[in-house]
Design a protein around this motif. Structure first.
Motif, short mmCIF file in Angstrom:
data_model
loop_
_atom_site.label_atom_id
_atom_site.label_comp_id
_atom_site.label_asym_id
_atom_site.label_seq_id
_atom_site.Cartn_x
_atom_site.Cartn_y
_atom_site.Cartn_z
N ASN A 9 0.87 -1.18 0.00
CA ASN A 9 0.00 0.00 0.00
C ASN A 9 0.91 1.23 0.00
O ASN A 9 1.51 1.56 1.01
CB ASN A 9 -0.89 -0.02 1.25
CG ASN A 9 -1.74 1.24 1.36
OD1 ASN A 9 -1.89 1.98 0.39
ND2 ASN A 9 -2.30 1.47 2.54
N LYS A 11 0.07 4.30 -0.32
CA LYS A 11 -0.54 5.51 0.25
C LYS A 11 -0.30 6.70 -0.69
O LYS A 11 -0.43 6.56 -1.90
CB LYS A 11 -0.02 5.77 1.65
CG LYS A 11 -0.07 4.52 2.53
CD LYS A 11 0.20 4.80 3.95
CE LYS A 11 0.25 3.49 4.72
NZ LYS A 11 0.16 3.66 6.14
N HIS A 95 -9.71 1.65 4.96
CA HIS A 95 -8.41 1.73 5.63
C HIS A 95 -8.54 2.67 6.83
O HIS A 95 -9.29 3.65 6.79
CB HIS A 95 -7.36 2.26 4.64
CG HIS A 95 -5.96 2.14 5.17
ND1 HIS A 95 -5.43 3.05 6.04
CD2 HIS A 95 -5.00 1.20 4.97
CE1 HIS A 95 -4.19 2.68 6.34
NE2 HIS A 95 -3.91 1.56 5.70
N GLU A 97 -6.74 4.96 7.88
CA GLU A 97 -6.46 6.37 7.58
C GLU A 97 -7.69 7.04 6.95
O GLU A 97 -7.96 8.22 7.20
CB GLU A 97 -5.23 6.48 6.67
CG GLU A 97 -3.96 6.19 7.46
CD GLU A 97 -2.80 5.64 6.65
OE1 GLU A 97 -2.83 5.69 5.41
OE2 GLU A 97 -1.84 5.14 7.28
N ALA A 171 -0.78 -0.36 15.39
CA ALA A 171 0.43 -1.01 14.83
C ALA A 171 0.84 -0.40 13.50
O ALA A 171 1.85 -0.81 12.92
CB ALA A 171 0.17 -2.50 14.65
N ILE A 172 0.07 0.56 12.99
CA ILE A 172 0.34 1.10 11.64
C ILE A 172 1.16 2.38 11.71
O ILE A 172 0.83 3.29 12.47
CB ILE A 172 -0.99 1.42 10.90
CG1 ILE A 172 -1.75 0.12 10.62
CG2 ILE A 172 -0.74 2.15 9.60
CD1 ILE A 172 -3.08 0.34 9.93
N GLY A 173 2.21 2.44 10.90
CA GLY A 173 2.94 3.70 10.72
C GLY A 173 4.24 3.76 11.49
O GLY A 173 4.55 2.90 12.32
N GLY A 212 -2.15 -6.40 8.67
CA GLY A 212 -1.37 -5.22 8.30
C GLY A 212 -1.03 -4.39 9.52
O GLY A 212 -1.85 -4.26 10.44
N GLY A 213 0.18 -3.84 9.53
CA GLY A 213 0.63 -2.99 10.64
C GLY A 213 2.08 -3.28 10.93
O GLY A 213 2.40 -4.27 11.56
N SER A 214 2.99 -2.42 10.38
CA SER A 214 4.44 -2.53 10.62
C SER A 214 5.01 -3.89 10.24
O SER A 214 5.89 -4.42 10.94
CB SER A 214 4.78 -2.18 12.08
OG SER A 214 4.44 -0.84 12.34
N VAL A 215 4.51 -4.46 9.15
CA VAL A 215 5.09 -5.72 8.67
C VAL A 215 6.43 -5.38 8.01
O VAL A 215 6.56 -4.40 7.29
CB VAL A 215 4.16 -6.41 7.64
CG1 VAL A 215 4.80 -7.68 7.10
CG2 VAL A 215 2.81 -6.72 8.28
N LEU A 233 -0.70 -6.87 4.38
CA LEU A 233 -0.85 -5.56 3.75
C LEU A 233 0.33 -4.74 4.29
O LEU A 233 0.47 -4.57 5.51
CB LEU A 233 -2.20 -4.96 4.15
CG LEU A 233 -2.66 -3.65 3.55
CD1 LEU A 233 -2.54 -3.64 2.04
CD2 LEU A 233 -4.13 -3.40 3.92
N ILE A 234 1.17 -4.30 3.38
CA ILE A 234 2.44 -3.69 3.78
C ILE A 234 2.48 -2.22 3.37
O ILE A 234 2.35 -1.91 2.19
CB ILE A 234 3.63 -4.41 3.10
CG1 ILE A 234 3.53 -5.92 3.27
CG2 ILE A 234 4.95 -3.89 3.63
CD1 ILE A 234 4.51 -6.69 2.36
N GLY A 235 2.68 -1.33 4.32
CA GLY A 235 2.80 0.09 4.03
C GLY A 235 4.24 0.47 3.75
O GLY A 235 4.77 0.24 2.65
N ARG A 236 4.91 1.01 4.77
CA ARG A 236 6.26 1.55 4.57
C ARG A 236 7.24 0.58 3.90
O ARG A 236 7.98 0.97 3.02
CB ARG A 236 6.87 1.96 5.93
CG ARG A 236 6.38 3.28 6.45
CD ARG A 236 6.53 3.34 7.93
NE ARG A 236 5.73 2.29 8.58
CZ ARG A 236 6.02 1.74 9.74
NH1 ARG A 236 7.09 2.09 10.39
NH2 ARG A 236 5.23 0.82 10.26
C1 PEP Z 1 -0.99 0.26 6.16
O1 PEP Z 1 -1.06 1.47 6.05
O2 PEP Z 1 -1.88 -0.45 5.68
C2 PEP Z 1 0.18 -0.29 6.83
C3 PEP Z 1 0.09 -1.54 7.18
O3 PEP Z 1 1.24 0.55 7.06
P1 PEP Z 1 2.65 0.15 7.72
O4 PEP Z 1 3.08 -1.16 7.15
O5 PEP Z 1 3.56 1.27 7.34
O6 PEP Z 1 2.44 0.07 9.21
#
Ligand code: PEP
Length: 252
Positions: A9, A11, A95, A97, A171-173, A212-215, A233-236
Motif C-alpha cells: 500500500n 498511500k 483503511h 487512515e 500497529a500502523i505507521g 497489516g501494521g508494521s510488517v 498488507l504492507i505500508g512503509r
Molecule cells: C498500512 O497502512 O496499511 C500499513 C500496514 O502501514 P505500515 O506497514 O507502514 O504500518
C-alpha cells in the motif's frame, strides 16, 4: 487452500516517475501467481499507466479507495465503474487512515463495498482496532461490528470476491510496533469467526484474511506461519522495491 496474498500500500508516496521505475524493476522478478499473488495499491493518478505496464505479469495494480456512486456531482472522487474500465480488479476500502482522517463511517464503507462489487471490483475491506478500544476492553465487539456493518447485505455468492484485512491502527505507521504473530492471528481469527457466523464455517474458511501494521522482512515469516493469516498488507516496507521483492520471496 488459501493462496498467500501480498499487498503493498503506497498511500500518497511516490511520483509517476518513481512509480514507473519501481514497477519496471520488479514486475519480471515475481514468483508465478499459482504460488503467491502480488498486488500494489497505488495512488489513483498512477493507475492507468501502471496497469498498462504490468499486463501479463504477476503484479496486479489495485486502487487505494473508491467512491460509493458510479457517477455524479462528487468533486474529487473516483468512480468504481471507471476503475473497472481501466482493468482494476481490487480496491482497498475502509483503511484506518480513511476512517480517521476522512471520517468514513462503517455505513459509508459498506456502501463502497457494494458499489465495488456491483462494478465488478473485489474489495479488500480493512478492519481497524484502536488502542483506546483495547484499553476500554471492547476491542472484540469493535472488530466484530466493523465486519458486520462493512459486509451488511453482501451475499454468500459475493463473499468469495471479498478479502479482509485486520489492521490495528496502534500497529500502523512510523514508530509503531507490529502486533505479535499471535495477536495478529487472534485478530484474523476473530474476523473469520464472524464470517462463519454470517456465512457458515466452510465459506469463512475460503476467505483470505490479511494482517497489516508494521510488517517488515523480520516479522513476516512468523506472521505468515499463523493459521489464520493468509497474507499481509504492507505500508512503509513496500516503498522500497528490493525490500518488497524480498518479502514476496518469503511468502512463496
Ligand atoms: C498500512 O497502512 O496499511 C500499513 C500496514 O502501514 P505500515 O506497514 O507502514 O504500518
Amino acid at each position: 487452500m488459501r493462496k498467500p496474498l501480498i499487498v503493498g500500500n503506497w498511500k500518497m508516496y511516490k511520483t509517476i516517475t518513481e512509480a514507473v521505475a519501481y514497477v519496471d524493476r520488479i514486475k519480471a522478478q515475481l514468483p508465478p501467481a499459482d504460488q503467491v499473488e502480488v498486488e500494489l495499491a497505488v495512488p489513483t493518478l498512477f493507475l492507468q499507466s501502471l496497469v498498462e505496464r504490468t499486463r501479463g505479469t504477476n503484479l496486479k495494480i489495485a486502487a487505494e479507495n473508491c467512491f460509493y456512486q458510479d457517477e455524479g456531482a462528487f468533486t474529487g472522487e473516483t468512480s468504481p465503474v471507471a476503475l473497472r474500465e481501466l482493468g482494476i480488479k481490487h480496491v482497498i476500502l475502509g483503511h484506518s487512515e480513511r476512517r480517521r482522517l476522512f471520517y468514513e463511517s462503517d455505513a459509508v464503507v459498506n456502501q463502497k463495498v457494494h458499489a465495488a462489487l456491483q462494478a465488478g471490483i473485489c474489495p479488500l475491506l480493512c478492519v481497524d482496532e484502536t488502542m483506546k478500544r483495547q484499553v476500554q476492553g471492547d476491542r472484540v465487539q469493535w472488530v466484530v461490528s466493523q465486519v458486520l456493518t462493512g459486509l451488511a447485505g453482501v451475499t454468500a455468492a459475493q463473499l468469495p470476491r471479498v478479502t479482509l484485512a485486520y489492521e490495528p491502527s496502534w500497529a500502523i505507521g512510523a514508530g509503531k510496533a507490529a502486533a505479535t504473530p499471535s495477536e495478529a492471528n487472534e485478530g484474523c481469527y476473530l474476523i473469520r469467526q464472524t464470517l462463519a457466523r454470517l456465512y457458515g464455517e466452510s465459506a469463512a474458511a475460503r476467505v483470505r484474511i490479511l494482517y497489516g501494521g508494521s510488517v517488515n522482512q523480520t516479522n513476516l515469516p512468523a506472521l505468515l506461519a499463523q493459521s489464520d493469516i493468509d497474507g499481509v498488507l504492507i505500508g512503509r516496507a513496500s516503498l522500497d522495491p528490493a525490500v518488497f521483492l524480498q518479502m514476496v520471496a518469503v511468502a512463496q
